[in-house]
Scaffold this motif. Structure first.
Motif, short mmCIF file in Angstrom:
data_model
loop_
_atom_site.label_atom_id
_atom_site.label_comp_id
_atom_site.label_asym_id
_atom_site.label_seq_id
_atom_site.Cartn_x
_atom_site.Cartn_y
_atom_site.Cartn_z
N PRO A 1 39.74 50.41 27.54
CA PRO A 1 40.47 50.62 28.79
C PRO A 1 39.84 49.87 29.97
CG PRO A 1 40.28 52.70 27.63
CD PRO A 1 39.43 51.70 26.89
N VAL A 2 38.52 49.82 30.04
CA VAL A 2 37.84 49.11 31.12
C VAL A 2 38.09 47.61 31.02
CG1 VAL A 2 35.58 48.53 32.11
CG2 VAL A 2 36.10 50.89 31.47
N GLN A 3 38.06 47.07 29.81
CA GLN A 3 38.34 45.64 29.63
C GLN A 3 39.77 45.32 30.05
OE1 GLN A 3 37.33 45.17 25.50
NE2 GLN A 3 35.18 44.71 25.94
N TYR A 4 40.70 46.19 29.69
CA TYR A 4 42.10 45.99 30.10
C TYR A 4 42.21 46.03 31.62
CZ TYR A 4 47.12 46.44 30.53
OH TYR A 4 48.43 46.23 30.87
N ALA A 5 41.58 47.01 32.25
CA ALA A 5 41.62 47.11 33.72
C ALA A 5 41.04 45.85 34.36
CB ALA A 5 40.86 48.35 34.18
N ALA A 6 39.96 45.33 33.79
CA ALA A 6 39.35 44.11 34.32
C ALA A 6 40.32 42.94 34.21
CB ALA A 6 38.05 43.80 33.58
N ILE B 1 41.88 40.88 37.40
CA ILE B 1 41.63 39.44 37.51
C ILE B 1 42.95 38.69 37.55
CG2 ILE B 1 40.61 37.41 36.39
CD1 ILE B 1 38.45 39.41 35.29
N GLU B 2 43.93 39.14 36.78
CA GLU B 2 45.24 38.48 36.85
C GLU B 2 45.84 38.65 38.25
OE1 GLU B 2 49.26 38.03 34.30
OE2 GLU B 2 48.81 40.09 34.94
N ALA B 3 45.69 39.84 38.82
CA ALA B 3 46.24 40.11 40.15
C ALA B 3 45.49 39.35 41.25
CB ALA B 3 46.21 41.61 40.44
N GLN B 4 44.20 39.09 41.00
CA GLN B 4 43.37 38.40 42.00
C GLN B 4 42.51 37.33 41.32
OE1 GLN B 4 41.33 40.88 44.85
NE2 GLN B 4 42.78 42.54 44.51
N PRO B 5 43.14 36.26 40.85
CA PRO B 5 42.36 35.22 40.17
C PRO B 5 41.28 34.66 41.10
CG PRO B 5 44.70 34.61 40.32
CD PRO B 5 44.53 35.93 41.00
N ILE C 1 38.26 36.12 41.61
CA ILE C 1 37.33 37.10 42.18
C ILE C 1 36.00 37.02 41.45
CG2 ILE C 1 39.14 38.67 43.01
CD1 ILE C 1 38.58 40.49 40.61
N ASP C 2 34.96 37.51 42.09
CA ASP C 2 33.65 37.53 41.46
C ASP C 2 33.41 38.88 40.79
OD1 ASP C 2 32.13 39.39 43.37
OD2 ASP C 2 32.93 37.88 44.74
N GLN C 3 32.33 38.98 40.03
CA GLN C 3 32.04 40.21 39.28
C GLN C 3 31.82 41.41 40.18
OE1 GLN C 3 29.88 38.25 35.40
NE2 GLN C 3 28.86 39.92 36.38
N VAL C 4 31.15 41.23 41.30
CA VAL C 4 30.88 42.35 42.20
C VAL C 4 32.19 42.90 42.76
CG1 VAL C 4 29.78 43.03 44.37
CG2 VAL C 4 28.55 41.59 42.75
N THR C 5 33.08 42.00 43.16
CA THR C 5 34.38 42.43 43.66
C THR C 5 35.17 43.13 42.56
OG1 THR C 5 34.40 40.60 45.24
CG2 THR C 5 36.53 41.64 44.75
N ARG D 1 29.88 32.52 40.85
CA ARG D 1 30.80 32.32 39.73
C ARG D 1 32.03 33.20 39.97
NH1 ARG D 1 27.89 28.78 39.30
NH2 ARG D 1 26.49 28.17 37.65
N VAL D 2 33.18 32.63 39.69
CA VAL D 2 34.43 33.37 39.83
C VAL D 2 35.06 33.54 38.46
CG1 VAL D 2 34.82 32.67 42.23
CG2 VAL D 2 35.74 31.27 40.35
N LEU D 3 35.95 34.50 38.36
CA LEU D 3 36.57 34.86 37.08
C LEU D 3 38.04 34.50 37.07
CD1 LEU D 3 34.97 38.41 36.91
CD2 LEU D 3 34.13 36.32 35.82
N LYS D 4 38.46 33.89 35.97
CA LYS D 4 39.86 33.54 35.80
C LYS D 4 40.27 33.80 34.36
CE LYS D 4 39.89 30.12 39.43
NZ LYS D 4 40.02 28.72 39.80
#
Length: 153
Positions: free
Chosen positions: A36-41, A45-49, A51-55, A92-95
């Motif tokens: 569930p946490v991976q899905y939420a992540a 990230i899809e909603a806010q391409p 973003i960084d890990q802290v955000t 580093r940002v996540l996409k």
């Protein structure tokens, strides 16, 4: 002494156990191994391409020290990538990758079914009220959490 079966903390723990089991069962039916946490992540990230890990940790109310492991596993599964930030070369940002987007969209109906199963013990009007009260109760203790939810600006 109060019966533990009337204590909110005990009931929440039991409900959480059931909700995780329901989520895993629905996702596994489609051949995926995602928490569930991976899905939420992935969804955040899809909603806010970009973003960084802290955000990300703040947006899903997850501990900043353990979000790295979640991201590492999603990178290993090739659902997302870390890229150098265009504004800060040290960051580093996540996409999401194409596979990450496809996976998220394939799982969405199953995740929605899981949510409905989790609420199946309630009448439709009770379901909305339960979610409203759960949001209210959670917001009331948000700052007491070791990983409080941080709303977007």
């Amino acid at each position: 002494m109060t019966d533990v079966n009337t204590m909110p903390g005990h009931l929440i723990r039991r409900y959480h156990q059931a909700s995780v089991a329901i989520f895993h069962a629905r996702v596994a039916e489609l051949g995926y191994d995602l928490t569930p946490v991976q899905y939420a992540a992935l969804a955040k990230i899809e909603a806010q391409p970009g973003i960084d890990q802290v955000t990300l940790a703040g947006l899903i109310a997850y501990d900043r020290t353990t979000i790295g492991g979640v991201v590492d596993r999603l990178v290993q599964k090739t659902y997302l990538v870390r890229e150098v930030s265009a504004t800060d070369r040290r960051a580093r940002v996540l996409k999401l990758t194409e596979l990450g987007v496809t996976t998220l969209h394939r799982l969405a109906p199953a995740v929605e079914e899981a949510q409905q199963t989790m609420l199946s013990g309630l009448e439709p009007g009770e379901q909305a009220e339960f979610v409203r009260l759960l949001q209210k109760a959670t917001a009331g203790v948000n700052q007491m959490s070791r990983a409080p939810l941080k709303e977007t600006d």
